[in-house]
Motif scaffolding. Structure first.
Motif, PDB file in Angstrom:
ATOM      1  N   PRO A 141     -20.582  19.938 -36.839  1.00 50.62           N
ATOM      2  CA  PRO A 141     -20.255  21.059 -37.398  1.00 50.62           C
ATOM      3  C   PRO A 141     -20.888  22.210 -36.680  1.00 50.62           C
ATOM      4  CG  PRO A 141     -22.284  19.991 -38.729  1.00 50.62           C
ATOM      5  CD  PRO A 141     -21.790  19.011 -37.551  1.00 50.62           C
ATOM      6  N   VAL A 142     -20.101  23.302 -36.659  1.00 51.25           N
ATOM      7  CA  VAL A 142     -20.096  24.474 -35.956  1.00 51.25           C
ATOM      8  C   VAL A 142     -21.783  24.858 -36.048  1.00 51.25           C
ATOM      9  CG1 VAL A 142     -19.784  26.743 -35.534  1.00 51.25           C
ATOM     10  CG2 VAL A 142     -17.792  25.230 -35.712  1.00 51.25           C
ATOM     11  N   GLU A 143     -22.189  25.075 -37.479  1.00 52.62           N
ATOM     12  CA  GLU A 143     -23.555  25.486 -37.806  1.00 52.62           C
ATOM     13  C   GLU A 143     -24.586  24.807 -36.648  1.00 52.62           C
ATOM     14  OE1 GLU A 143     -21.806  23.706 -41.050  1.00 52.62           O
ATOM     15  OE2 GLU A 143     -20.667  25.080 -39.876  1.00 52.62           O
ATOM     16  N   ALA A 144     -24.357  23.409 -36.639  1.00 57.17           N
ATOM     17  CA  ALA A 144     -25.452  22.640 -35.931  1.00 57.17           C
ATOM     18  C   ALA A 144     -25.542  22.943 -34.398  1.00 57.17           C
ATOM     19  CB  ALA A 144     -25.082  21.187 -36.098  1.00 57.17           C
ATOM     20  N   ALA A 145     -24.500  23.766 -34.106  1.00 58.91           N
ATOM     21  CA  ALA A 145     -24.664  24.284 -32.493  1.00 58.91           C
ATOM     22  C   ALA A 145     -24.850  25.717 -32.354  1.00 58.91           C
ATOM     23  CB  ALA A 145     -23.235  24.028 -31.858  1.00 58.91           C
ATOM     24  N   GLU A 146     -25.023  26.574 -33.512  1.00 59.87           N
ATOM     25  CA  GLU A 146     -25.473  28.043 -33.365  1.00 59.87           C
ATOM     26  C   GLU A 146     -26.772  28.172 -32.397  1.00 59.87           C
ATOM     27  OE1 GLU A 146     -23.169  29.389 -37.308  1.00 59.87           O
ATOM     28  OE2 GLU A 146     -25.328  29.932 -37.105  1.00 59.87           O
ATOM     29  N   GLY A 147     -27.665  27.387 -32.809  1.00 61.16           N
ATOM     30  CA  GLY A 147     -28.876  27.404 -32.029  1.00 61.16           C
ATOM     31  C   GLY A 147     -28.834  27.355 -30.381  1.00 61.16           C
TER      32      GLY A 147
END
Ligand code: ATP
Ligand code: TZE
Ligand code: MG
Length: 258
Positions: A141-147
Motif C-alpha cells: 500500500p502507498v501509506e506503507a511507503a510514505e516514511g
C-alpha cells in the motif's frame, strides 16, 4: 484556496523532454506526453547525450528494460543534465529484483534526481525497507511507503512521488495526497512509466514540487474521466489519451488532499 497547477505553462511552452525509457513504455509514454501538451524525444544513445540533453527542458530516466549500454547512457545523461541545471526524473522500475539493477538504481539515485517516482514497493525498497513487489508491479500500500518517501526526499534533496490508489507527493518538508484515477490504471502497462515522462515535462516549466503534483493530478483527473467511458483496459487507453488532452488548467487542484 486551490493550488495553482502548471498546466498553463506546460501548454504554452510545450517543452522538449528527453525520455530514456523502456521498450514497453516508449510508445505509450510518447503519446501521453504529446497528448498532455509537451514534446517527447525517446533518445538514449550515449553518443548523443553531450549534444542533445543540454537542449532539452528536462530528462527522464526509467530503468524498466535495463542492460549495460542503457545504464551507461542513463548515467551519462543524468550527469549531463545535472551539469546544465536541467531537471531530471528517475523511475527505478523493479530495482530490487537483481543485484545489477539495484546497483544501477543506487548509482542514479546518488546523482540526486530532481524528482523520484515509483510505486510503493519500489520506494519502500529504495528506502531500505522490505516490501512485497512483484517485478514491475507493486504489492504494497502507498501509506506503507510514505516514511521511506520522506527519508529519501530529505537524503537526496528530491521530490518523491509514490503512486497507487492515492498518490503521495513529498519534498521532505511538505507533503500532499492525490485521489482519483481508476482501478483500471494498473491493468494497463507502462502508465507509471508514462507519468514519469510527463513529470519531466512539468519539471521543465516550474518548481519540482508543483511539477510533481501537477503531473500526478493530471493523471488522476484524466484517469477518472477515461474510466467513465471505458469498457475495460483496452478502450481505457484511447479514452485516457483523449482525456489528457481535454484536461483544462484549473482542473488539477480538485484532486489534491492534505
Ligand atoms: N487502484 C488505483 N486506483 C486509482 N488510480 C491508480 C490505481 N493504481 C494506480 N493508479 C494510478 O495509475 C498511475 C500509475 O501508477 P502505478 O503505481 O500503477 O505505476 P507503476 O506501478 O510504476 O506502473 P508501471 O510500472 O506499469 O508503469 C498513477 O497515476 C496512479 O495514480
Ligand atoms: C512490464 C514491464 N517490464 C519491464 S518494464 C515494464 C513496463 C512497466 O513498468
Ligand atoms: Mg513503474
Amino acid at each position: 484556496m486551490a493550488r495553482q497547477d502548471l498546466l498553463t505553462p506546460l501548454r504554452a511552452e510545450t517543452p522538449l523532454v528527453q525520455c530514456i525509457t523502456n521498450y514497453v513504455a516508449m510508445n505509450v509514454a510518447a503519446n501521453v506526453v504529446l497528448a498532455s501538451g509537451a514534446s517527447p524525444a525517446m533518445l538514449h544513445a550515449a553518443e548523443e547525450t553531450a549534444e542533445f540533453t543540454p537542449i532539452c527542458g528536462a530528462l527522464t530516466i526509467n530503468i524498466g528494460t535495463l542492460s549495460p549500454p542503457w545504464a551507461k547512457s542513463m548515467l551519462l545523461a543524468a550527469e549531463t543534465a545535472k551539469a546544465h541545471n536541467i531537471p531530471w526524473v528517475l523511475d527505478p522500475v523493479a530495482h530490487f529484483v537483481s543485484g545489477y539493477r539495484r546497483e544501477v538504481a543506487q548509482n542514479l539515485l546518488a546523482l540526486r534526481p530532481t524528482i523520484l517516482r515509483g510505486n510503493a514497493s519500489e520506494i519502500l525498497a529504495l528506502g531500505g525497507e522490505a516490501g512485497s513487489g512483484k517485478g514491475a508491479d507493486s504489492g504494497d500500500p502507498v501509506e506503507a511507503a510514505e516514511g521511506a518517501a520522506q527519508s529519501l526526499a530529505q537524503n537526496y534533496g528530491s521530490v518523491v512521488v509514490v503512486t497507487g490508489p492515492v498518490d503521495f507527493v513529498t519534498d521532505g518538508a511538505q507533503s500532499l495526497r492525490l485521489s482519483g484515477g481508476s482501478e483500471i490504471m494498473p491493468m494497463v502497462t507502462a502508465l507509471g512509466c508514462s507519468l514519469t515522462a510527463l513529470m519531466g515535462a512539468y519539471a521543465a516549466v516550474g518548481p519540482a514540487f508543483d511539477a510533481a503534483w501537477s503531473a500526478a493530478a493530471h493523471f488522476k483527473v484524466a484517469g477518472s474521466a477515461a474510466a467513465e467511458k471505458a469498457q475495460g483496459p483496452g478502450s481505457f487507453q484511447t479514452h485516457f489519451l483523449d482525456a489528457l488532452a481535454m484536461t483544462k488548467p484549473g482542473d488539477l487542484g480538485a484532486v489534491v488532499r492534505a
